[in-house]
Write a protein that holds these residues in place. Structure first.
Motif, short mmCIF file in Angstrom:
data_model
loop_
_atom_site.label_atom_id
_atom_site.label_comp_id
_atom_site.label_asym_id
_atom_site.label_seq_id
_atom_site.Cartn_x
_atom_site.Cartn_y
_atom_site.Cartn_z
N ALA A 155 -5.91 -5.69 -17.95
CA ALA A 155 -6.32 -5.87 -16.54
C ALA A 155 -6.10 -4.57 -15.76
CB ALA A 155 -5.53 -7.01 -15.91
N ALA A 156 -5.03 -3.86 -16.09
CA ALA A 156 -4.76 -2.59 -15.41
C ALA A 156 -5.88 -1.59 -15.71
CB ALA A 156 -3.41 -2.04 -15.87
N GLN A 157 -6.34 -1.63 -16.95
CA GLN A 157 -7.45 -0.74 -17.33
C GLN A 157 -8.71 -1.08 -16.54
OE1 GLN A 157 -7.04 1.72 -19.56
NE2 GLN A 157 -9.17 2.44 -19.39
N VAL A 158 -9.03 -2.37 -16.47
CA VAL A 158 -10.22 -2.82 -15.74
C VAL A 158 -10.11 -2.48 -14.25
CG1 VAL A 158 -11.36 -4.93 -14.90
CG2 VAL A 158 -10.90 -4.64 -17.34
N SER A 159 -8.91 -2.55 -13.70
CA SER A 159 -8.74 -2.35 -12.26
C SER A 159 -9.08 -0.92 -11.83
CB SER A 159 -7.30 -2.68 -11.85
OG SER A 159 -6.41 -1.68 -12.30
N ARG A 160 -9.18 -0.01 -12.79
CA ARG A 160 -9.52 1.38 -12.43
C ARG A 160 -10.94 1.49 -11.88
NH1 ARG A 160 -6.92 4.74 -17.55
NH2 ARG A 160 -4.76 4.11 -17.17
N GLY A 161 -11.75 0.46 -12.18
CA GLY A 161 -13.12 0.47 -11.66
C GLY A 161 -13.25 -0.11 -10.27
N ASP A 162 -12.16 -0.64 -9.71
CA ASP A 162 -12.21 -1.22 -8.37
C ASP A 162 -12.33 -0.12 -7.31
OD1 ASP A 162 -11.81 -3.66 -9.61
OD2 ASP A 162 -9.62 -3.59 -9.34
N VAL A 163 -12.99 -0.46 -6.22
CA VAL A 163 -13.18 0.50 -5.12
C VAL A 163 -12.78 -0.14 -3.80
CG1 VAL A 163 -14.88 1.85 -3.82
CG2 VAL A 163 -15.09 1.66 -6.30
N CYS A 164 -12.08 0.60 -2.98
CA CYS A 164 -11.75 0.19 -1.61
C CYS A 164 -11.69 1.48 -0.80
CB CYS A 164 -10.41 -0.54 -1.56
SG CYS A 164 -9.98 -1.15 0.09
N GLY A 199 0.80 -1.22 0.00
CA GLY A 199 0.00 0.00 0.00
C GLY A 199 0.83 1.26 0.00
N ASN A 200 2.14 1.12 0.05
CA ASN A 200 3.03 2.28 0.09
C ASN A 200 2.64 3.20 1.25
OD1 ASN A 200 5.30 3.47 -0.90
ND2 ASN A 200 4.26 4.62 -2.52
N GLY A 201 2.23 2.61 2.35
CA GLY A 201 1.88 3.40 3.53
C GLY A 201 0.43 3.83 3.59
N ARG A 202 -0.34 3.60 2.53
CA ARG A 202 -1.75 4.03 2.49
C ARG A 202 -2.68 2.86 2.83
NH1 ARG A 202 -3.59 6.67 -2.84
NH2 ARG A 202 -5.38 7.15 -1.52
N TYR A 203 -3.82 3.19 3.42
CA TYR A 203 -4.84 2.20 3.72
C TYR A 203 -6.13 2.57 3.00
CZ TYR A 203 -1.92 0.04 7.28
OH TYR A 203 -0.90 -0.61 7.92
N ASN A 204 -6.98 1.55 2.79
CA ASN A 204 -8.30 1.73 2.20
C ASN A 204 -8.24 2.37 0.81
OD1 ASN A 204 -9.04 0.67 4.64
ND2 ASN A 204 -9.76 2.60 5.50
N ALA A 205 -7.35 1.88 0.00
CA ALA A 205 -7.25 2.33 -1.40
C ALA A 205 -6.56 1.21 -2.18
CB ALA A 205 -6.44 3.62 -1.51
N TRP A 206 -7.10 0.92 -3.37
CA TRP A 206 -6.45 -0.11 -4.19
C TRP A 206 -5.15 0.42 -4.76
CZ3 TRP A 206 -7.69 -4.86 -3.67
CH2 TRP A 206 -9.02 -5.26 -3.46
N ARG A 207 -4.21 -0.45 -4.90
CA ARG A 207 -2.96 -0.10 -5.56
C ARG A 207 -2.60 -1.26 -6.46
NH1 ARG A 207 2.66 -0.07 -3.67
NH2 ARG A 207 3.82 1.42 -4.93
N LEU A 208 -2.54 -0.99 -7.75
CA LEU A 208 -2.19 -2.02 -8.72
C LEU A 208 -0.68 -2.23 -8.71
CD1 LEU A 208 -3.01 -3.85 -11.19
CD2 LEU A 208 -2.49 -1.85 -12.61
N GLY A 209 -0.28 -3.45 -8.49
CA GLY A 209 1.15 -3.74 -8.50
C GLY A 209 1.69 -3.73 -9.92
N GLU A 210 2.94 -3.38 -10.05
CA GLU A 210 3.56 -3.46 -11.37
C GLU A 210 3.59 -4.91 -11.81
OE1 GLU A 210 7.36 -1.68 -11.32
OE2 GLU A 210 6.62 0.31 -10.77
N ARG A 211 3.67 -5.13 -13.10
CA ARG A 211 3.73 -6.49 -13.60
C ARG A 211 4.91 -7.21 -12.93
NH1 ARG A 211 5.21 -9.37 -18.65
NH2 ARG A 211 3.79 -11.14 -18.66
N VAL A 212 4.66 -8.42 -12.47
CA VAL A 212 5.71 -9.16 -11.76
C VAL A 212 6.86 -9.48 -12.72
CG1 VAL A 212 6.27 -11.35 -10.63
CG2 VAL A 212 4.16 -10.14 -10.04
N THR A 213 8.03 -9.08 -12.31
CA THR A 213 9.23 -9.34 -13.12
C THR A 213 10.31 -9.91 -12.21
OG1 THR A 213 10.29 -7.21 -12.70
CG2 THR A 213 8.68 -7.30 -14.52
N GLN A 214 11.47 -10.10 -12.80
CA GLN A 214 12.60 -10.61 -12.02
C GLN A 214 13.05 -9.62 -10.95
OE1 GLN A 214 12.59 -9.74 -15.18
NE2 GLN A 214 14.47 -8.70 -15.82
N ASN A 215 12.58 -8.37 -11.03
CA ASN A 215 12.97 -7.36 -10.04
C ASN A 215 11.95 -7.19 -8.91
OD1 ASN A 215 15.36 -6.67 -11.49
ND2 ASN A 215 14.10 -5.51 -12.92
N SER A 216 10.81 -7.89 -9.00
CA SER A 216 9.76 -7.74 -7.98
C SER A 216 10.22 -8.35 -6.66
CB SER A 216 8.47 -8.43 -8.45
OG SER A 216 8.01 -7.86 -9.66
#
Lengths: 195, 172
Positions: free
Chosen positions: B159-168, B39-56
Motif C-alpha cells: 500500500a505504501a508503494q501504491v500511495s506514491r501515485g497519490d496527488v494532493c 501533515g507535520n506542519g505541511r499543507y496540500n501534500a500527502w503524507r503516509l502515516g507509519e503503520r499503526v502500532t502500539q506507539n501510534s
C-alpha cells in the motif's frame, strides 16, 4: 473596594470553573446519551455526520476524530462485561459471534486512553478475513493477557482496567441490522483473584 | 440588583459562555492539532502515516488494519487537486471540514479506477471545463484521508508503494 474586586474575581473564577466542569461532564458523561445500545455494544450513528449537533460533534471529535460516516462504516464500542463491570486485564474473556452482513469487519482493543495498548504482542485486532466459524457456527476469540492455545487473540496485557473493544463494520449491507443477537458476544471466562 | 445577587448572575453568565465556547471550539481545536500532527506542519501534500502500532499517538482509536495517507489541505491559494491511486482491496477517500464533519466519502466500489477530485471552497465560482469531480469544502482548511486495507506488514508495504501515485496539490 478591595472586597468588591475580590468578589468579582471570585465570581469570574467560579463561572470559569462551572463552565469548564459542565462542558467536561457533557462531553464525557454525555457519550452514552448519543448512543444506541445493543446488549453491551453501543453505537453512535452520528459519527462523521454533517448533521451532528455541536455536542455530538464535540464528543466525536474527542473520542473518534476522523471517523467515517455511517454510510461507509459503523463503529460499535464495548467497555463492560456481561455483568456491567469494566473490562480488566486480570480477566479472560471469550468473544464469539456469527458472520455479519457486511463487506468486512474488525475488532480492535484499546486501552483506557483510546490508543492501542503498549505491549509488543501484535494482537490488537482481529478481522473477518482471519476468523472462521467452528462446529457451533460461531467464531471465537480470546481476550486475555496471555495467548494460551487460542488462535484468535486480542491481547489485554498491560491494558490494566478500563480497556474497550471497537467493532468496525465496513460497507454494511442493506439488510445489516445490529442487535444483541447479531453482534459478537463477550463472556467472562475467569478473573484472577475471583472466588 | 444588590448584595450577592449580581455576583451569582455574573458567575452563571461566565459559566454559560465558557461551557458553549468549549463545546463549540473542541472540534476545531482538535482538528487543528490533527492537521499539524498528520501533515507535520505541511499543507496540500500527502503524507503516509507509519503503520499503526502500539506507539501510534497521532489520532485516537487508530485502526491497525489500515495504511493511512493524510493531506491537510488549505484552499487559501485556490482549489486543490486530489488524485487517489486505486488499491487491490478496500480503500476510501474521506474529506473532513475544519469542524470535523465528514462531508465527502468515496470508496473503491464507486471508484474502481481511483479518484480525481478538484476541491474548491464552497461559495466560490466553479471552474469551467473541469474533467475531475468538483467537491466543495465547507471550510478553507480540512483534512483529506485515504484508508487502504492493509492488515499485514507485507500488505502495508504494498500500500505504501501504491500511495506514491497519490496527488494532493494546489491546482494551477
Amino acid at each position: 473596594m478591595l472586597r468588591r474586586i475580590l468578589a468579582w474575581i471570585a465570581a469570574l473564577a467560579v463561572g470559569l470553573l462551572l463552565g469548564s466542569a459542565s462542558a467536561w461532564a457533557a462531553l464525557t458523561v454525555g457519550v452514552s446519551g448519543f448512543s444506541s445500545h445493543y446488549g453491551a455494544w453501543s453505537l453512535n450513528r452520528a459519527a462523521g455526520s454533517t448533521a451532528a449537533d455541536p455536542y455530538t460533534r464535540a464528543i466525536i471529535a474527542r473520542y473518534g476524530l476522523l471517523a467515517l460516516s455511517s454510510r461507509e462504516a459503523l463503529y460499535f464500542n464495548l467497555d463492560r462485561d456481561e455483568r456491567g463491570q469494566p473490562l480488566s486485564e486480570s480477566c479472560v474473556y471469550d468473544l464469539s459471534g456469527r458472520d455479519l452482513a457486511t463487506r468486512w469487519w474488525s475488532i480492535t482493543l484499546y486501552a483506557s486512553d483510546s490508543y492501542l495498548v503498549r505491549n509488543d504482542d501484535h494482537a490488537a485486532s482481529i478481522d473477518s478475513s482471519h476468523v472462521g466459524a467452528g462446529d457451533d457456527g460461531l467464531w471465537h476469540a480470546r481476550v486475555s493477557s496471555v495467548q494460551g492455545n487460542t488462535v484468535n487473540w486480542l491481547s489485554s496485557r498491560t491494558a490494566r482496567r478500563g480497556f474497550s473493544l471497537t467493532l468496525r463494520v465496513y460497507n454494511p449491507q442493506r439488510d445489516f441490522t445490529p442487535s444483541e443477537d447479531s453482534l459478537p458476544r463477550l463472556t467472562t471466562v475467569s478473573c484472577a483473584g475471583a472466588l | 440588583m444588590s448584595g450577592w445577587g449580581k455576583y451569582v448572575v455574573a458567575a452563571l453568565l461566565v459559566a454559560v459562555v465558557t461551557h458553549l465556547v468549549i463545546v463549540f471550539a473542541t472540534p476545531n481545536v482538535l482538528m487543528n492539532i490533527a492537521q499539524q500532527r498528520l501533515g507535520n506542519g505541511r499543507y496540500n501534500a500527502w503524507r503516509l502515516g507509519e503503520r499503526v502500532t502500539q506507539n501510534s499517538r497521532a489520532i485516537v482509536r487508530p485502526s491497525p488494519d489500515f495504511a493511512y495517507s493524510a493531506c491537510p489541505y488549505d484552499l487559501g491559494n485556490g482549489p486543490v487537486r486530489i488524485h487517489v491511486t486505486p488499491w487491490r482491496d478496500y480503500w476510501s477517500l474521506s474529506l473532513y471540514a475544519n469542524n470535523s464533519d465528514n462531508y465527502f466519502v468515496l470508496d473503491d466500489r464507486e471508484a474502481q479506477n481511483g479518484a480525481d477530485i478538484l476541491l474548491v471552497r464552497a461559495g466560490t465560482a466553479l471552474p469551467d471545463h473541469e474533467t475531475a469531480t468538483i467537491v466543495q469544502s465547507p471550510s478553507q482548511r480540512g483534512i483529506a484521508l485515504i484508508r487502504r486495507l492493509a492488515p499485514t506488514p507485507d500488505s502495508y508495504a504494498a500500500a505504501a508503494q501504491v500511495s506514491r501515485g497519490d496527488v494532493c496539490t494546489t491546482a494551477r
